[in-house]
Design a protein around this motif. Structure first.
Motif, short mmCIF file in Angstrom:
data_model
loop_
_atom_site.label_atom_id
_atom_site.label_comp_id
_atom_site.label_asym_id
_atom_site.label_seq_id
_atom_site.Cartn_x
_atom_site.Cartn_y
_atom_site.Cartn_z
N LEU A 287 2.56 -3.50 3.30
CA LEU A 287 1.67 -2.73 2.51
C LEU A 287 1.69 -0.95 3.32
O LEU A 287 1.81 0.16 2.23
CB LEU A 287 0.49 -3.08 2.46
N TYR A 288 1.98 -1.13 3.72
CA TYR A 288 2.44 0.41 4.62
C TYR A 288 2.45 1.18 4.77
O TYR A 288 2.92 2.51 4.32
CB TYR A 288 1.46 0.54 6.39
N TYR A 291 3.16 1.67 0.77
CA TYR A 291 1.89 3.26 0.53
C TYR A 291 2.94 4.77 0.87
O TYR A 291 2.59 5.20 0.19
CB TYR A 291 0.51 2.84 0.92
N LYS A 292 3.49 4.65 2.08
CA LYS A 292 3.66 5.34 2.41
C LYS A 292 4.81 5.83 1.43
O LYS A 292 5.40 7.66 1.29
CB LYS A 292 4.24 5.05 3.77
N LEU A 296 1.39 7.57 -0.95
CA LEU A 296 -0.34 7.88 -1.04
C LEU A 296 -1.02 7.95 0.34
O LEU A 296 -0.68 6.92 1.77
CB LEU A 296 -0.26 6.38 -0.61
N TYR A 298 -3.65 6.26 3.32
CA TYR A 298 -4.32 4.72 3.55
C TYR A 298 -4.73 4.57 5.08
O TYR A 298 -4.10 5.56 5.71
CB TYR A 298 -3.07 4.15 3.18
N VAL A 308 -7.02 2.36 -0.26
CA VAL A 308 -6.03 3.05 -0.38
C VAL A 308 -6.50 4.77 -1.73
O VAL A 308 -6.71 4.63 -2.56
CB VAL A 308 -4.92 2.94 -1.66
N PHE A 310 -5.37 8.12 -4.16
CA PHE A 310 -4.67 8.30 -5.22
C PHE A 310 -4.67 9.24 -5.08
O PHE A 310 -4.18 9.54 -6.07
CB PHE A 310 -4.96 7.29 -6.50
N ILE A 354 2.62 -3.46 -5.83
CA ILE A 354 3.49 -3.21 -4.79
C ILE A 354 4.78 -2.19 -6.41
O ILE A 354 4.81 -1.09 -7.03
CB ILE A 354 4.26 -2.73 -4.11
#
Ligand SMILES: Cc1ncc(COP(=O)(O)O)c(C=O)c1O
Length: 361
Positions: A287-288, A291-292, A296, A298, A308, A310, A354
């Motif tokens: 997830l890291y 999100y990267k 985003l 986080y 997280v 937005f 995701i």
């Protein structure tokens, strides 16, 4: 109109993550819905606990052991404390108002971090007492400012470690130094709901503090890593005098017979705990990275959820995800209108999250 006592009017009720059944009903969703809103264990319930619960279902006609004797004995052995230093609750949140009712007079105050677990605020309002809120620093507890915020009437401090909803922690040295400076007549509640997920050797040893200080109360739960959120089972560890006071305020038979048995079995389920940590760690990394790539912000987490951001009102994202059958958690009431708190799921759930986010964003 029948008027309630003044402090009742001031209580803002807790808004839990939405149940799967409610979202399915409201949005008329037919496909599989995943709940990443309440930091439950995506692997389900400890298999050993399920087996034990099945065995005792037929004993449901009997009241439970009011003192949770065998569960306390199992916890005492595992944690190296004495049974009379433990209180078991219908979830660890049940213990929070017992603490405020036992230790806060209406003129007293409690210090909390603004934006940390909201139930501390509610528990303080239930006692009709005063709240001193200290802002976070870098998304975590600002212990120095908390110390300075203490007033003559301060009797309690609440510290969730990790913090729900940011997932950050205060480290060992920092917490030990904090306890060295706190007046001994202030009780510090250290809420370690996610402790079992943490492998960092720098995470505080709260039991070491417990052995040397009289003013710590440690809270733990079976809701997270043991997968027993629905069974409602949590506990607190403190000096015998404190536990005796809390036990007086508790409602008889507060912990049901089936949950007590489930807890004893879950404590032995090392294989399940190990698997939950592994899935959580792998989910975190996946997830890291995702999100990267999505650009985003986080916060690296010490728990089984990720904060997280937005960069705009997250309600829109929350609703769009929900229409796609993914329930997350807005945290506006914690002071974070642009963020969501999203539980780390199984590999399949994380991928679906995701892929859906890519579509929405
Ligand atoms: C910091 C913290 N404390 C306590 C709890 C509640 O635990 P329980 O289910 O044992 O009442 C939670 C649940 O989300 C939490 O995040």
């Amino acid at each position: 109109m029948i008027k309630a006592r003044d402090f009742v009017e001031k209580i803002k009720p807790y808004k839990p993550g939405k149940p799967i059944e409610e979202v399915a009903r409201e949005l008329n969703l037919k496909g599989e819905i995943i709940k990443l809103a309440s930091n439950e264990n995506p692997l389900g319930t400890s298999p050993l606990a399920i087996k034990a619960m099945r065995r005792v279902l037929k004993e449901s006609f009997l009241y439970p052991d009011d003192n949770c004797f065998y569960l306390k004995e199992a916890l005492a052995k595992k944690l190296n404390v004495s049974s009379d230093e433990i209180i078991v609750g219908n979830g660890s949140v049940e213990i929070l108002p017992l603490i405020t009712l036992a230790y806060l007079n209406p003129d007293d105050s409690a210090v909390v971090t603004k934006g940390s677990f909201i139930w501390y605020k509610i528990a303080v309002s239930i006692a009709g007492s005063n709240l001193i809120e200290v802002p976070m620093k870098d998304y975590t507890h600002d212990l120095k400012t908390m110390l300075n915020a203490i007033q003559n009437n301060t009797k309690l401090i609440f510290l969730d470690n990790p913090i729900n909803p940011t997932g950050t922690v205060v480290k060992r040295k920092e917490l030990e130094e904090f306890f060295d400076k706190i007046p001994e007549d202030i009780l510090v509640v250290v809420d370690e709901a996610y402790r079992e997920y943490i492998e960092d050797p720098d995470y505080p040893d709260s039991f070491k503090i417990f052995r040397s200080k009289k003013n710590i109360l440690i809270l733990r739960t079976f809701s997270k890593i043991y997968g027993l959120a629905g069974a409602r089972l949590g506990y607190g560890i403190a000096r015998k005098e404190i536990i005796t006071n809390l036990m007086k305020l508790r409602i008889s038979f507060n912990v049901n017979r089936i949950s007590q048995i489930a807890g004893i079995a879950a404590l032995d389920d090392e294989e399940f705990v190990k698997k939950a940590i592994k899935v959580n760690n792998e989910g975190k990394e996946f997830l890291y990275d995702a999100y990267k790539k999505l650009g985003l912000f986080y916060i690296p987490t010490y728990s089984n959820f990720i904060f997280v951001d937005f960069g705009k009102d997250s309600q829109i994202i929350f609703e769009a995800l929900q229409r796609e059958g993914i329930i997350t958690r807005t945290i506006k009431e914690y002071g974070f209108p642009n963020a969501l708190r999203i539980t780390i799921g199984t590999e399949k759930q994380n991928r679906r999250l995701i892929n859906t986010l890519k579509k929405i964003l």
